[in-house]
Design a protein around this motif. Structure first.
Motif, mmCIF file in Angstrom:
data_model
loop_
_atom_site.group_PDB
_atom_site.id
_atom_site.type_symbol
_atom_site.label_atom_id
_atom_site.label_comp_id
_atom_site.label_asym_id
_atom_site.label_seq_id
_atom_site.Cartn_x
_atom_site.Cartn_y
_atom_site.Cartn_z
ATOM 1 N N ASN A 42 0.835 -1.216 0.000
ATOM 2 C CA ASN A 42 0.000 0.000 0.000
ATOM 3 C C ASN A 42 0.863 1.258 0.000
ATOM 4 O OD1 ASN A 42 -2.347 -1.481 -0.026
ATOM 5 N ND2 ASN A 42 -2.659 -1.379 2.189
ATOM 6 N N ALA A 43 1.949 1.210 0.765
ATOM 7 C CA ALA A 43 2.854 2.365 0.810
ATOM 8 C C ALA A 43 3.500 2.592 -0.556
ATOM 9 C CB ALA A 43 3.920 2.168 1.887
ATOM 10 N N GLU A 44 3.895 1.513 -1.237
ATOM 11 C CA GLU A 44 4.481 1.646 -2.571
ATOM 12 C C GLU A 44 3.455 2.215 -3.556
ATOM 13 O OE1 GLU A 44 6.196 -2.019 -3.873
ATOM 14 O OE2 GLU A 44 7.654 -2.076 -2.227
ATOM 15 N N LYS A 45 2.218 1.705 -3.460
ATOM 16 C CA LYS A 45 1.164 2.233 -4.338
ATOM 17 C C LYS A 45 0.918 3.709 -4.057
ATOM 18 C CE LYS A 45 -1.354 -2.075 -5.019
ATOM 19 N NZ LYS A 45 -2.585 -2.819 -4.728
ATOM 20 N N GLU A 64 3.720 5.664 -5.536
ATOM 21 C CA GLU A 64 3.571 5.752 -6.993
ATOM 22 C C GLU A 64 2.489 6.770 -7.362
ATOM 23 O OE1 GLU A 64 2.808 1.783 -8.309
ATOM 24 O OE2 GLU A 64 4.865 1.109 -7.959
ATOM 25 N N GLU A 65 1.367 6.722 -6.630
ATOM 26 C CA GLU A 65 0.298 7.690 -6.888
ATOM 27 C C GLU A 65 0.776 9.114 -6.610
ATOM 28 O OE1 GLU A 65 -3.123 6.573 -4.617
ATOM 29 O OE2 GLU A 65 -3.453 4.736 -5.754
ATOM 30 N N ALA A 66 1.523 9.271 -5.528
ATOM 31 C CA ALA A 66 2.043 10.597 -5.189
ATOM 32 C C ALA A 66 3.007 11.083 -6.266
ATOM 33 C CB ALA A 66 2.737 10.570 -3.828
#
Length: 169
Positions: free
Chosen positions: A53-56, A59-61
């Motif tokens: 979730n942190a990686e996603k 990536e979104e950020a």
């Protein structure tokens, strides 16, 4: 005498300790190890999920940061284009104003020339009328007297002087 001790002696305490250890191991394994292992696997899965979730989120950020950077660049580019268009439009309007002023000045000059021509025409007309009047008056005076050509020239000069001085108006 010497007593010999056997290399291995059989001790019932040791056997009971081993049996107790094995029974305790199975009891702990059945009640605690599986639960602890399950808890550790669940925790590991939860940590992996949080990392994913942190990686996603990262990536979104990053995607949003790139999008905002692109928007800022586009806004900057658009503002430069708007300023450029405004300058071009202002130059066009200024040129239009100058052209209108030139046209208006030309119209004023043409009207002034026409007015000057009209006034010249009126002045010539008045002059010709005055000359005609002068000629008639001069002829009338000449007719009143029989005079010589010298006297006629003097009378004509006097009439012209009077006309210049404006005594006949």
């Amino acid at each position: 005498m010497q007593t010999v001790q056997p290399l291995f002696s059989f001790n019932w305490n040791m056997v009971f300790s081993i049996i107790t250890f094995i029974v305790l191991f199975f009891i702990l394994r059945h009640f605690f190890f599986e639960r602890v292992h399950k808890m550790m696997v669940d925790r590991e899965n939860e940590v992996k999920t949080q990392l994913d979730n942190a990686e996603k989120a990262e990536e979104e950020a990053q995607a949003k940061l790139k999008e905002y950077s692109d928007r800022l660049e586009n806004a900057d580019r658009e503002s430069r284009e708007i300023i450029k268009k405004a300058r071009i439009e202002a130059r066009g309007q200024a040129q239009g104003i100058l052209d209108n002023a030139d046209a208006e000045a030309d119209n004023i000059l043409q009207n002034a020339r026409k007015e000057i021509e009209r006034e010249k025409y009126d002045a010539r007309k008045q002059l010709s009328e005055q000359v005609g009047d002068l000629a008639i008056k001069a002829a009338g005076r000449i007719m009143q007297k029989e005079i010589s050509t010298e006297d006629q020239s003097k009378i004509i000069e006097e009439v012209i002087k009077e006309g210049e001085e404006g005594r006949w108006n």
